[in-house]
Design a protein around this motif. Sequence first.
Motif, mmCIF file in Angstrom:
data_model
loop_
_atom_site.group_PDB
_atom_site.id
_atom_site.type_symbol
_atom_site.label_atom_id
_atom_site.label_comp_id
_atom_site.label_asym_id
_atom_site.label_seq_id
_atom_site.Cartn_x
_atom_site.Cartn_y
_atom_site.Cartn_z
ATOM 1 N N ALA A 56 6.202 6.836 11.697
ATOM 2 C CA ALA A 56 7.365 5.105 11.586
ATOM 3 C C ALA A 56 8.659 6.187 11.358
ATOM 4 N N ALA A 57 8.922 7.337 10.511
ATOM 5 C CA ALA A 57 9.855 8.088 10.173
ATOM 6 C C ALA A 57 10.897 8.315 11.555
ATOM 7 N N VAL A 58 9.661 9.052 11.674
ATOM 8 C CA VAL A 58 10.590 9.959 13.256
ATOM 9 C C VAL A 58 10.971 8.889 14.254
ATOM 10 N N ARG A 59 10.032 7.306 14.317
ATOM 11 C CA ARG A 59 10.632 6.444 15.309
ATOM 12 C C ARG A 59 12.311 6.178 14.723
ATOM 13 N N ILE A 60 11.688 5.996 13.702
ATOM 14 C CA ILE A 60 13.321 5.354 13.168
ATOM 15 C C ILE A 60 14.615 6.272 13.459
ATOM 16 N N ARG A 61 14.435 7.388 12.707
ATOM 17 C CA ARG A 61 15.998 8.511 13.408
ATOM 18 C C ARG A 61 15.935 8.585 14.190
ATOM 19 N N GLY A 106 10.125 -3.158 18.465
ATOM 20 C CA GLY A 106 8.735 -3.120 19.800
ATOM 21 C C GLY A 106 8.588 -4.718 20.014
ATOM 22 N N ASN A 107 9.858 -5.649 18.086
ATOM 23 C CA ASN A 107 9.853 -6.874 18.588
ATOM 24 C C ASN A 107 11.183 -7.841 19.291
ATOM 25 N N GLY A 108 11.941 -6.847 20.302
ATOM 26 C CA GLY A 108 12.637 -6.549 20.812
ATOM 27 C C GLY A 108 14.064 -7.093 20.297
ATOM 28 N N PHE A 109 14.330 -6.259 18.866
ATOM 29 C CA PHE A 109 15.081 -5.937 18.083
ATOM 30 C C PHE A 109 15.291 -4.628 18.793
ATOM 31 N N PRO A 110 16.851 -4.284 18.659
ATOM 32 C CA PRO A 110 16.439 -2.778 19.260
ATOM 33 C C PRO A 110 16.890 -2.117 18.384
ATOM 34 N N GLY A 111 16.282 -0.202 18.091
ATOM 35 C CA GLY A 111 16.551 0.688 17.142
ATOM 36 C C GLY A 111 17.693 0.527 16.564
#
Length: 103
Positions: free
Chosen positions: A16-21, A27-32
């Motif tokens: 989760a931390a790597v994906r956030i960084r 995956g819910n349609g919102f951008p990172g």
Amino acid sequence: NENNFVNGAENAAVHAAVRIRQAASPGNGFPGLPNVVIFSIGLGGSGAASTDLIEYIANDPSNAAHYNNPATGQPGLYVFAANASELANAFNRVASEILRLAK
């Protein structure tokens, strides 16, 4: 068994931390969110979370053994407070780093 559960939870937290960084889409349609910096404070005592894990999640460059490749996102900061009386100093250090980054 309990070790498998703990290992799975640690792997999920690191992932989760790597994906956030990396500003990955949740995956819910919102951008990172680009350029996220993770700050973490460890509090000593019995049952304390692994310092290695918390440093890795924060991507703290002060510990080369737990600093990820810069391609995994912004470096963060891990601060350890051995006890509750050291927490104010830990939070002040994080606040100082946030102010430095905001300039």
